[in-house]
Design a protein around this motif. Structure first.
Motif, mmCIF file in Angstrom:
data_model
loop_
_atom_site.group_PDB
_atom_site.id
_atom_site.type_symbol
_atom_site.label_atom_id
_atom_site.label_comp_id
_atom_site.label_asym_id
_atom_site.label_seq_id
_atom_site.Cartn_x
_atom_site.Cartn_y
_atom_site.Cartn_z
ATOM 1 N N ARG A 121 0.870 -1.187 0.000
ATOM 2 C CA ARG A 121 0.000 0.000 0.000
ATOM 3 C C ARG A 121 0.899 1.225 0.000
ATOM 4 O O ARG A 121 1.785 1.344 0.855
ATOM 5 C CB ARG A 121 -0.846 0.039 1.272
ATOM 6 N N TYR A 179 -4.718 5.319 -0.159
ATOM 7 C CA TYR A 179 -3.504 4.683 -0.654
ATOM 8 C C TYR A 179 -3.726 4.074 -2.027
ATOM 9 O O TYR A 179 -4.865 3.859 -2.451
ATOM 10 C CB TYR A 179 -3.004 3.604 0.322
ATOM 11 N N LEU A 180 -2.619 3.766 -2.729
ATOM 12 C CA LEU A 180 -2.639 3.015 -3.983
ATOM 13 C C LEU A 180 -2.313 1.569 -3.631
ATOM 14 O O LEU A 180 -1.385 1.313 -2.868
ATOM 15 C CB LEU A 180 -1.545 3.508 -4.939
ATOM 16 N N ALA A 230 3.651 -2.438 -5.593
ATOM 17 C CA ALA A 230 3.273 -1.269 -6.401
ATOM 18 C C ALA A 230 4.526 -0.725 -7.087
ATOM 19 O O ALA A 230 5.569 -0.546 -6.434
ATOM 20 C CB ALA A 230 2.662 -0.208 -5.502
ATOM 21 N N ARG A 279 4.889 5.099 -6.233
ATOM 22 C CA ARG A 279 4.314 5.668 -5.001
ATOM 23 C C ARG A 279 4.182 7.178 -5.210
ATOM 24 O O ARG A 279 4.769 7.726 -6.165
ATOM 25 C CB ARG A 279 5.211 5.364 -3.791
#
Ligand code: PMT
Length: 419
Positions: free
Chosen positions: A216, A224-225, A294, A297
């Motif tokens: 996250r 969050y992504l 991910a 960020r």
């Protein structure tokens, strides 16, 4: 005798015995997992088990009538109890209560399940489940020893919270873990005594680091992504390696799974934290990057919640690249055998093959996550393994199966290639 299981359980005839414990509700999921391996599954329930789960549930899941009684002329006219005992390649009892263990340890044949167990030449396994004090009782422990002497493999029990409110050793293992341990039992000659963990210890003395789950990447204190990874694939790999004797560190993004027995779990949130945690566990012999890390960020994380503007204008986020964890591990001078995953939605093998080279991996597990029922979040998966052999990219397809089974097959493949 070796069981005819490799690479999965396809065609293997498994008799699933269910006795009277609260963990019987998990047997439905276990029956489903066994069916998905391609095994033929028939169920025998004790009288008490039927107070916890109905035969109809198991019948619906296996597509076979469920046997509950030794003295049922109609059922005996179909496949008699001796025929059923002979039919079975494997008898797996889950849950096995303290009472059932006692009866089996002393050769009783007072119901269908115990009678079958006396009459069979199948491989016999059981997953004990009971209150922690009952498990610790010298009578139960003596029965467990006697059952091992008689050739039974005991899978578990697990430690943790119990339905009665106690905490300790006595819970039934999770169905996925039972399946993995069952697969590991395939090499064990019948009659050879088994410990609580499977005997197939070909990773004994090896240090393994595995990443699992999503990361996250914070945008502000509340957003969050991230992605849809559940961690199931990575956790299944960690369980498979631990059961084969490895010392396993599992660096996990935020997931809701319980830690596999014997695994050292390190919880992280972001990709940067995941990299730091991985590096703290190096050097190791084998690294498996299964996490869905991910790639980007936020360039800066707001101290306060981002506010909407009053106009209709959109929002532009500035993102920066995250470190590539698996490539960082593979670039070390003391690099372990490094395995990556590739989650793709198109041109699976082209993209995975290029990641194999670009990240300097020893093996990549290509995962078509656009397929229904596999990949993110599901209990099943199907992958293609790609690796370099004499400068040629070599491939091996692994069809849809439970993640626990697939993990065991992937680990088999890795073990064959570990230096
Ligand atoms: O968790 P589940 O719900 O069980 O689902 C399993 C899974 C679909 C997540 C798993 O099978 C899988 O495919 N994992 C890899 C997901 C992914 O991020 O793939 P990728 O193609 O983006 O990355 C390639 C490899 O580089 C992966 O080994 C990844 O862990 C690694 N990576 C990626 C980016 C980054 N910054 N660091 C990395 O180490």
């Amino acid at each position: 005798m070796s069981l005819p299981l490799a690479p999965g359980l396809a065609g293997t005839r498994i008799l699933l015995g269910i006795s009277a414990g609260i963990a019987a509700y998990k047997s439905a999921h276990l029956a489903r997992l066994l069916k998905k391996t391609g095994a033929e599954v028939r169920v025998v329930m004790t009288e008490g088990a039927q107070a916890f789960i109905t035969p109809l549930t198991l019948q619906a899941l296996t597509g076979e009538p469920v046997r509950t009684s030794l003295l049922d002329p109609e059922a005996e006219a179909g496949m008699g109890h001796i025929e059923l005992a002979k039919w079975s390649d494997i008898i797996l009892i889950a849950p096995a209560t303290a009472d059932l263990m006692a009866r089996l340890a002393h050769g009783h044949a007072d119901d269908l399940l115990t009678t079958l167990c006396l009459a069979t030449e199948a491989h016999c396994l059981m997953a004990p489940a009971m209150n922690q004090a009952m498990w610790r009782h010298p009578a139960t422990l003596a029965n467990a020893d006697r059952l091992r002497e008689l050739g039974w493999a005991l899978l578990g029990p697990d430690a943790g919270d119990q339905a009665c409110g106690d905490v300790g050793l006595g819970r039934m293992l999770e169905p996925e873990t039972i399946l993995t341990q069952l697969l590991a039992e395939r090499e064990r000659p019948r009659g050879e005594s088994s410990e609580m963990m499977p005997v197939h210890q070909d990773l004994d003395g090896k240090r393994v680091v595995i990443t699992a789950g999503p990361t996250r990447e914070a945008l502000d204190p509340v957003r969050y992504l991230s992605n849809h990874s559940s961690g199931k694939m990575g956790y299944a790999l960690a369980a498979a390696c631990a059961q084969r004797g490895a010392s396993v560190s599992l660096v996990s993004g935020p997931v809701t799974l319980s830690t596999p027995p014997g695994v050292n779990r390190i919880d992280v949130t972001s990709a940067s934290e995941m990299l730091a945690a991985v590096e703290s566990q190096l050097p190791c012999d084998l690294f498996i990057g299964c996490a869905a890390v991910a790639d980007y960020r936020a360039a800066s994380v707001g101290e306060h919640k981002m506010k909407k503007t009053d106009d209709d204008a959109g929002l532009t986020l500035e993102l920066v690249r995250n470190p590539d964890i698996v490539a960082t591990v593979a670039a070390r001078p003391d690099r372990p055998f490094t395995v990556g995953f590739a989650a793709e939605t198109q041109d699976l093998e082209t993209h995975a093959g290029s990641k194999l080279e670009r990240k300097r991996l020893d093996l990549i597990v290509a995962n078509d996550v656009s397929r229904e029922g596999v990949g993110f979040g599901s209990d099943d998966n199907a992958v293609t393994l790609l690796w370099k052999q004499h400068d040629q990219t070599t491939r091996r397809e692994l069809p849809v199966q439970a993640k626990a089974t697939l993990a065991a097959v992937i680990v088999d493949h890795i073990v064959d290639r570990l230096p």
